[in-house]
Design an enzyme around this catalytic site. Structure first.
Site, PDB file in Angstrom:
ATOM      1  N   LYS A  83       0.790  -1.135   0.162  1.00 39.81           N
ATOM      2  CA  LYS A  83      -0.208   0.037   0.273  1.00 39.81           C
ATOM      3  C   LYS A  83       0.662   0.783  -0.522  1.00 39.81           C
ATOM      4  O   LYS A  83       1.962   1.306   0.972  1.00 39.81           O
ATOM      5  CB  LYS A  83      -1.118   0.038   1.170  1.00 39.81           C
ATOM      6  CG  LYS A  83      -2.376   0.506   0.995  1.00 39.81           C
ATOM      7  CD  LYS A  83      -3.006   0.182   2.710  1.00 39.81           C
ATOM      8  CE  LYS A  83      -4.588   0.917   1.746  1.00 39.81           C
ATOM      9  NZ  LYS A  83      -4.908   0.873   3.887  1.00 39.81           N
ATOM     10  N   LEU A  84       0.595   2.264  -1.039  1.00 37.37           N
ATOM     11  CA  LEU A  84       1.188   3.173  -1.007  1.00 37.37           C
ATOM     12  C   LEU A  84       0.558   4.515  -1.335  1.00 37.37           C
ATOM     13  O   LEU A  84      -0.529   4.417  -1.296  1.00 37.37           O
ATOM     14  CB  LEU A  84       1.797   3.345  -2.346  1.00 37.37           C
ATOM     15  CG  LEU A  84       3.268   2.277  -2.505  1.00 37.37           C
ATOM     16  CD1 LEU A  84       4.072   2.533  -4.080  1.00 37.37           C
ATOM     17  CD2 LEU A  84       4.091   1.925  -1.781  1.00 37.37           C
TER      18      LEU A  84
END
Ligand code: G3P
Length: 222
Positions: A83-84
């Site tokens: 997750k960015l």
């Protein structure tokens, strides 16, 4: 529609899994911190419970740090999705990691324009935060609808993961909008089961059954 639990609580994840409706899990640094256990250990434990995507969020604010953390997380378990954040560095990181075959969930997305960028960068998921937009008197669901429509217009394979859902109607509205996934706290999943007419109906059936059995018993005793 896929259902993900938005939590790092192992008990809740086990219970969600036992319900038979769980497709994955999303975590974020706040949710992991709340459980007070080491991050890596928690993510791997979740991956072993749920047979589906488990989002693990990077904490580095810069591209280099994001890539380093993302590549490392991806090696922890085949279920890990990196997750960015939807920042300029986050989008660059998404392009690089996606090119290496790593699945990416782009989080903290608040607009259709951000969602267009992450689709072009090859994100597997985009996470528009519905509740947090509603909190500032903006329609979060409108953003979900816009993203779904735009992705359909161009055939982008990025899946719309409606996040920051606060009540069962958010889940229903996200489903109506065509979101591929809804991620929700365990409390909301539980709330979705409830309907007062189901409870009243159950009580009535039980009473009628009891009455009928009593009559049969009385007959048998005559
Ligand atoms: O995990 C991201 C998102 O779902 C957080 O929700 O309720 O903190 O806005 P919330």
């Amino acid at each position: 529609m896929k259902f993900f639990l938005d939590t790092a609580n192992i008990k809740d994840i086990r219970e969600g899994q036992a319900m038979g409706v769980l497709d994955g899990v999303t975590t974020n640094p706040s949710l992991v911190a709340k459980e007070g256990k080491p991050f890596k250990e928690t993510v791997i434990q979740i991956c072993e419970i749920v047979n589906g995507p488990v989002s693990a969020e990077v904490t580095a604010p810069d591209l280099e740090g994001m890539l380093e953390q993302g590549r490392s997380y991806a090696k922890w378990h085949r279920n890990v999705v990196v997750k960015l954040p939807t920042t300029r560095d986050g989008v660059k990181g998404c392009k690089t990691l996606a090119g290496e075959g790593i699945r990416v969930n782009m989080t903290l997305c608040f607009s259709a324009s951000q969602a267009l960028l992450v689709a072009k960068a090859g994100a597997t998921y985009v996470s528009p935060f519905v509740g947090r937009l509603d909190d500032i008197s903006t329609s979060g669901m409108t953003v979900v609808r816009e993203i779904v429509q735009i992705y359909r217009n161009y055939g982008y394979p990025t899946q719309v993961l409606a996040a920051s859902l606060r009540h069962p109607m958010h889940v229903v509205e996200a489903a109506l909008a065509g979101a591929h996934v809804g991620t929700m706290p365990f409390k909301i999943l539980e709330m979705m089961f409830h309907h007062p007419l189901t409870d009243v109906g159950m009580e009535r059936f039980a009473k009628d059954w009891e009455k009928a059995n009593l009559k049969d018993l009385e007959k048998a005793m005559k």
